[in-house]
Design an enzyme around this catalytic site. Structure first.
Site, PDB file in Angstrom:
ATOM      1  N   LYS A  96       1.530   4.126   7.450  1.00 54.34           N
ATOM      2  CA  LYS A  96       0.728   4.986   6.583  1.00 54.34           C
ATOM      3  C   LYS A  96       1.186   6.439   6.696  1.00 54.34           C
ATOM      4  O   LYS A  96       1.895   6.811   7.621  1.00 54.34           O
ATOM      5  CB  LYS A  96      -0.759   4.897   6.959  1.00 54.34           C
ATOM      6  CG  LYS A  96      -1.402   3.550   6.647  1.00 54.34           C
ATOM      7  CD  LYS A  96      -1.525   3.319   5.163  1.00 54.34           C
ATOM      8  CE  LYS A  96      -2.239   2.001   4.876  1.00 54.34           C
ATOM      9  NZ  LYS A  96      -1.421   0.829   5.258  1.00 54.34           N
TER      10      LYS A  96
ATOM     11  N   SER B 219       0.807  -1.222   0.000  1.00 59.13           N
ATOM     12  CA  SER B 219       0.000   0.000   0.000  1.00 59.13           C
ATOM     13  C   SER B 219       0.840   1.271   0.000  1.00 59.13           C
ATOM     14  O   SER B 219       0.306   2.357  -0.207  1.00 59.13           O
ATOM     15  CB  SER B 219      -0.940   0.021   1.211  1.00 59.13           C
ATOM     16  OG  SER B 219      -0.246   0.342   2.389  1.00 59.13           O
TER      17      SER B 219
END
Length: 228
Positions: free
Chosen positions: A187, A149
């Site tokens: 993230k 991701s």
């Protein structure tokens, strides 16, 4: 041709096996060769195995077998310090390489760059990191990345990320975030009022927006190590 350290290690393993019937431990090898970490022993063992002098056996403790010895080691009075230096002569016109300061960091397990995985707090192994990569005086640790991701931020599955331990972050920082007390993820951090957005760097993944109290920053990305 073997380097001095490779010869020293092979000689040490051979003599210990002749004396005890089992090869020495990695700690014993490290102390015998006066190395600062076991990562150096791992590199020497791999080099000897690639050159066909030793074999590592699966599913056995201290599983090292000496396959053959260099001809010089069969001669009387052999001294493994017959090769001066661990590197070949540099090419003409090359520039000297300066030694760099390196530290060993604990690898605390795997971190999800995708769907969050359960937080891991146990050291799995250590990795050598250049001192210049470490940011500030705080504590640092490393994590192995699982998932894709964050690929648009240059972070791939299998990379090792270096994290500075801290509890706060600025908008745009890539952080290790603990979600709802038990899930850890890597993230990009964004604060939106009383909410926290955890953004992926891959359009295939959606941004997660969570209440501020559900997200705890555990560290900020300061470096990355990739093995090819």
């Amino acid at each position: 041709m073997l380097t001095r350290k490779q010869l020293e290690l092979l000689d040490f393993i051979q003599k210990r096996m002749a004396r005890d019937g089992v090869p020495p431990s990695f700690d014993e090898m490290k102390d015998a060769l006066d190395l600062r970490s076991k990562s150096g022993i791992h590199r020497l063992i791999t080099a000897l195995e690639e050159r066909g002098f030793i074999r590592r056996l699966a599913h056995r403790a201290r599983a090292i077998e000496v396959v053959r010895l260099p001809e010089a080691m069969d001669r009387p009075g052999f001294n493994p310090r017959l090769i001066h230096g661990d590197r070949a002569e540099p090419p003409r016109g090359s520039r000297p390489v300066e030694a760099i300061h390196a530290l060993e960091l604990p690898v605390m397990g795997r971190i999800a760059a995708g769907v969050p995985i359960e937080a891991i707090s146990e050291v799995s192994h250590h990795v050598a990191v250049p001192g210049s990569m470490l940011s500030g005086r705080g504590n640092h640790y490393a994590l192995e990345v699982k998932g894709d991701s964050m690929i648009d931020a240059g972070i791939n599955d299998g990379d090792v990320v270096v994290i500075r331990e801290q509890g706060t972050a600025e908008n745009g920082d890539i952080v290790v975030a603990l979600v709802e007390g038990h899930e850890a993820t890597l993230k990009r951090f964004r604060r939106k009022g009383a909410m926290i957005a955890l953004e992926a760097a891959n359009p295939a993944y959606e941004t997660r927006v969570l209440p501020e109290e559900s997200v705890k920053v555990q560290g900020r990305l300061v470096g990355l190590i990739r093995t090819y």
